[in-house]
Design a protein around this motif. Structure first.
Motif, PDB file in Angstrom:
ATOM      1  N   PRO A  93      16.435  19.641 -20.236  1.00  0.00           N
ATOM      2  CA  PRO A  93      16.853  20.134 -18.915  1.00  0.00           C
ATOM      3  C   PRO A  93      16.958  19.034 -17.865  1.00  0.00           C
ATOM      4  CG  PRO A  93      15.119  21.506 -19.827  1.00  0.00           C
ATOM      5  CD  PRO A  93      15.296  20.360 -20.758  1.00  0.00           C
ATOM      6  N   ARG A  94      16.073  18.022 -17.926  1.00  0.00           N
ATOM      7  CA  ARG A  94      16.078  17.027 -16.857  1.00  0.00           C
ATOM      8  C   ARG A  94      17.360  16.183 -16.867  1.00  0.00           C
ATOM      9  NH1 ARG A  94      10.953  13.722 -17.776  1.00  0.00           N
ATOM     10  NH2 ARG A  94      10.267  15.778 -18.399  1.00  0.00           N
ATOM     11  N   ALA A  95      18.083  16.240 -17.974  1.00  0.00           N
ATOM     12  CA  ALA A  95      19.338  15.495 -18.028  1.00  0.00           C
ATOM     13  C   ALA A  95      20.500  16.321 -17.505  1.00  0.00           C
ATOM     14  CB  ALA A  95      19.608  15.049 -19.458  1.00  0.00           C
TER      15      ALA A  95
ATOM     16  N   ARG B  65      12.344  20.458  -9.060  1.00  0.00           N
ATOM     17  CA  ARG B  65      12.515  19.154  -8.397  1.00  0.00           C
ATOM     18  C   ARG B  65      12.502  18.030  -9.439  1.00  0.00           C
ATOM     19  NH1 ARG B  65      12.742  17.253  -2.783  1.00  0.00           N
ATOM     20  NH2 ARG B  65      13.116  15.091  -3.217  1.00  0.00           N
ATOM     21  N   MET B  66      11.651  18.171 -10.470  1.00  0.00           N
ATOM     22  CA  MET B  66      11.611  17.170 -11.541  1.00  0.00           C
ATOM     23  C   MET B  66      12.896  17.202 -12.365  1.00  0.00           C
ATOM     24  SD  MET B  66       8.757  15.442 -11.509  1.00  0.00           S
ATOM     25  CE  MET B  66       8.295  14.875 -13.134  1.00  0.00           C
ATOM     26  N   LEU B 166      20.094  26.159  -6.141  1.00  0.00           N
ATOM     27  CA  LEU B 166      18.713  26.427  -6.564  1.00  0.00           C
ATOM     28  C   LEU B 166      17.724  25.990  -5.486  1.00  0.00           C
ATOM     29  CD1 LEU B 166      17.250  27.512  -9.030  1.00  0.00           C
ATOM     30  CD2 LEU B 166      17.245  25.213  -9.971  1.00  0.00           C
ATOM     31  N   PHE B 167      17.965  24.806  -4.905  1.00  0.00           N
ATOM     32  CA  PHE B 167      17.087  24.318  -3.835  1.00  0.00           C
ATOM     33  C   PHE B 167      17.070  25.308  -2.675  1.00  0.00           C
ATOM     34  CE2 PHE B 167      16.578  22.297   0.275  1.00  0.00           C
ATOM     35  CZ  PHE B 167      15.412  21.573   0.123  1.00  0.00           C
ATOM     36  N   PHE B 168      18.263  25.765  -2.268  1.00  0.00           N
ATOM     37  CA  PHE B 168      18.313  26.635  -1.093  1.00  0.00           C
ATOM     38  C   PHE B 168      17.768  28.038  -1.387  1.00  0.00           C
ATOM     39  CE2 PHE B 168      21.004  23.300   0.621  1.00  0.00           C
ATOM     40  CZ  PHE B 168      20.434  23.186   1.876  1.00  0.00           C
ATOM     41  N   ILE B 169      17.878  28.494  -2.647  1.00  0.00           N
ATOM     42  CA  ILE B 169      17.242  29.772  -3.008  1.00  0.00           C
ATOM     43  C   ILE B 169      15.725  29.630  -2.808  1.00  0.00           C
ATOM     44  CG2 ILE B 169      16.631  31.259  -4.971  1.00  0.00           C
ATOM     45  CD1 ILE B 169      19.521  30.827  -5.985  1.00  0.00           C
ATOM     46  N   LEU B 170      15.160  28.545  -3.344  1.00  0.00           N
ATOM     47  CA  LEU B 170      13.714  28.317  -3.184  1.00  0.00           C
ATOM     48  C   LEU B 170      13.346  28.135  -1.709  1.00  0.00           C
ATOM     49  CD1 LEU B 170      13.138  25.941  -6.227  1.00  0.00           C
ATOM     50  CD2 LEU B 170      12.053  28.162  -5.892  1.00  0.00           C
ATOM     51  N   PRO B 228       6.743  18.779   4.073  1.00  0.00           N
ATOM     52  CA  PRO B 228       7.193  17.586   3.322  1.00  0.00           C
ATOM     53  C   PRO B 228       8.008  17.931   2.080  1.00  0.00           C
ATOM     54  CG  PRO B 228       4.814  17.865   3.098  1.00  0.00           C
ATOM     55  CD  PRO B 228       5.268  18.862   4.103  1.00  0.00           C
ATOM     56  N   MET B 229       7.645  19.029   1.402  1.00  0.00           N
ATOM     57  CA  MET B 229       8.373  19.400   0.178  1.00  0.00           C
ATOM     58  C   MET B 229       9.839  19.684   0.453  1.00  0.00           C
ATOM     59  SD  MET B 229       5.679  22.045  -1.543  1.00  0.00           S
ATOM     60  CE  MET B 229       6.970  23.063  -2.242  1.00  0.00           C
ATOM     61  N   LEU B 230      10.098  20.419   1.526  1.00  0.00           N
ATOM     62  CA  LEU B 230      11.465  20.878   1.773  1.00  0.00           C
ATOM     63  C   LEU B 230      12.254  19.958   2.705  1.00  0.00           C
ATOM     64  CD1 LEU B 230      10.650  24.677   2.264  1.00  0.00           C
ATOM     65  CD2 LEU B 230      11.690  23.634   0.255  1.00  0.00           C
TER      66      LEU B 230
END
Lengths: 98, 234
Positions: A93-95, B65-66, B166-170, B228-230
């Protein structure tokens, strides 16, 4: 009363430091680590001095201890998850999106 | 022949059980300290359940995020760092006024208590106003990822759009749930501020202020990490 005001000032100073650091560390992949670190310091100060943990009873400390233990367990689990690659997956997934 | 007491009618304490309305000032508790400990235990248990609830959302954020560090950092760049910092300052100062309120309640100073609680509620309300303004800006910039809205972040194309969605949903779920918690806190604190003007929540009854303050500080703690996260890691 003075301790509350002093804690408030330190918390605001740390907020300023965090914002300044975010400009400094822009586009650096590990920037989240020091930013969350400063936030953790703020959280501890707030919990100890404003939430009253410094003079709290045993009940509160049992909850804090349990929470800290859970946090350690969660961090270890996430560390395992992030460093493990599946031999079945050609494209982990990270790729994905980047 | 004498009958032996089982102890059930006295709870083993030697004192007879009374209906709650006859039991005196501390209800089913024997003394104020016991009532205070039970109430504090209840509030910490509630806060623990809240930590688990937010913890799951935080873990979800860190995992994605990872997976998509670049897209999340870019998406974070669309947020308004200055408004987020202003809101953080509002909540931090409100935590100080809340702690001052506990002290005023213990000292039995009704007017000062009402002032401190009112200041906390006002700062919380200011946070929600700024957050609402921010949501408006984000809606105008096409950053709302939900059905019925066109998600089109400026300058973003291809697969990056999905990761930023995905970022904005979170972002909206985390800040929205935090906002709901804050609104509940504002309601409680305003009710207490009004009561304080009429002499309620002082002296022996200051425990209620302490419990609501714990909740208020918890809401502040959640935002300390959300900011800080967002907003900052970009």
């Amino acid at each position: 009363m003075g301790a509350y005001l002093l804690t408030g000032l330190v918390l605001l100073a740390l907020l300023g430091l965090n914002v300044w650091l975010s400009f400094l560390l822009e586009d650096i992949p590990w920037a989240l680590v020091p930013l969350i670190g400063i936030a953790a310091v703020q959280a501890v100060l707030l919990a100890v001095f404003l939430m009253g943990l410094s003079h709290a009873g045993k009940v509160a400390w049992i909850y804090v201890g349990t929470g800290t233990f859970l946090l350690i367990i969660a961090c270890l689990t996430l560390a395992d998850y992030f460093t493990r690659t599946s031999p079945l997956a050609d494209d982990p997934p990270r790729a994905g999106f980047r | 022949m004498p009958t032996r007491s089982t102890g059930a009618e006295t709870g083993g304490s030697g004192k007879p059980f009374l209906p709650v309305h006859e039991a005196g000032r501390f209800g089913q508790f024997e003394e104020e300290t016991q009532e205070r400990e039970a109430a504090t235990l209840g509030m910490w248990t509630f806060l623990s359940s809240e930590i688990l609830f937010f913890g799951a959302l935080f873990a979800g954020y860190f995992i994605y995020r990872m997976f998509y560090p670049g897209a999340f950092a870019e998406a974070s760049g669309h947020l308004h760092r200055g408004l987020g910092a202003l809101n953080s300052a509002f909540l931090l100062v409100s935590s100080v006024t809340m702690s001052l309120a506990i002290r005023q309640a213990a000292l039995g100073r009704g007017r000062a208590l009402a002032t401190c609680l009112g200041a906390s509620a006002a700062l919380g309300a200011a946070f929600l106003v700024v957050k609402g303004y921010e949501y408006g800006l984000e809606a105008r910039e096409g950053l709302v990822p939900f059905p019925g809205w066109e998600f089109r972040p400026p300058g973003v194309e291809g697969a990056n759009v999905d990761a930023q969605r995905l970022f904005f949903i979170l972002y909206f779920i985390l800040t929205g749930i935090h906002g709901i918690h804050l609104a509940i806190g504002i309601g409680l604190v305003s009710w207490m501020a009004a009561g304080a003007l009429f002499g309620v929540f002082q002296g022996p009854r200051s425990m209620a202020v302490e419990l609501v303050a714990l909740y208020w500080h918890f809401v502040d703690l959640v935002w300390i990490f959300l900011f800080p996260m967002l907003y900052l890691a970009r």
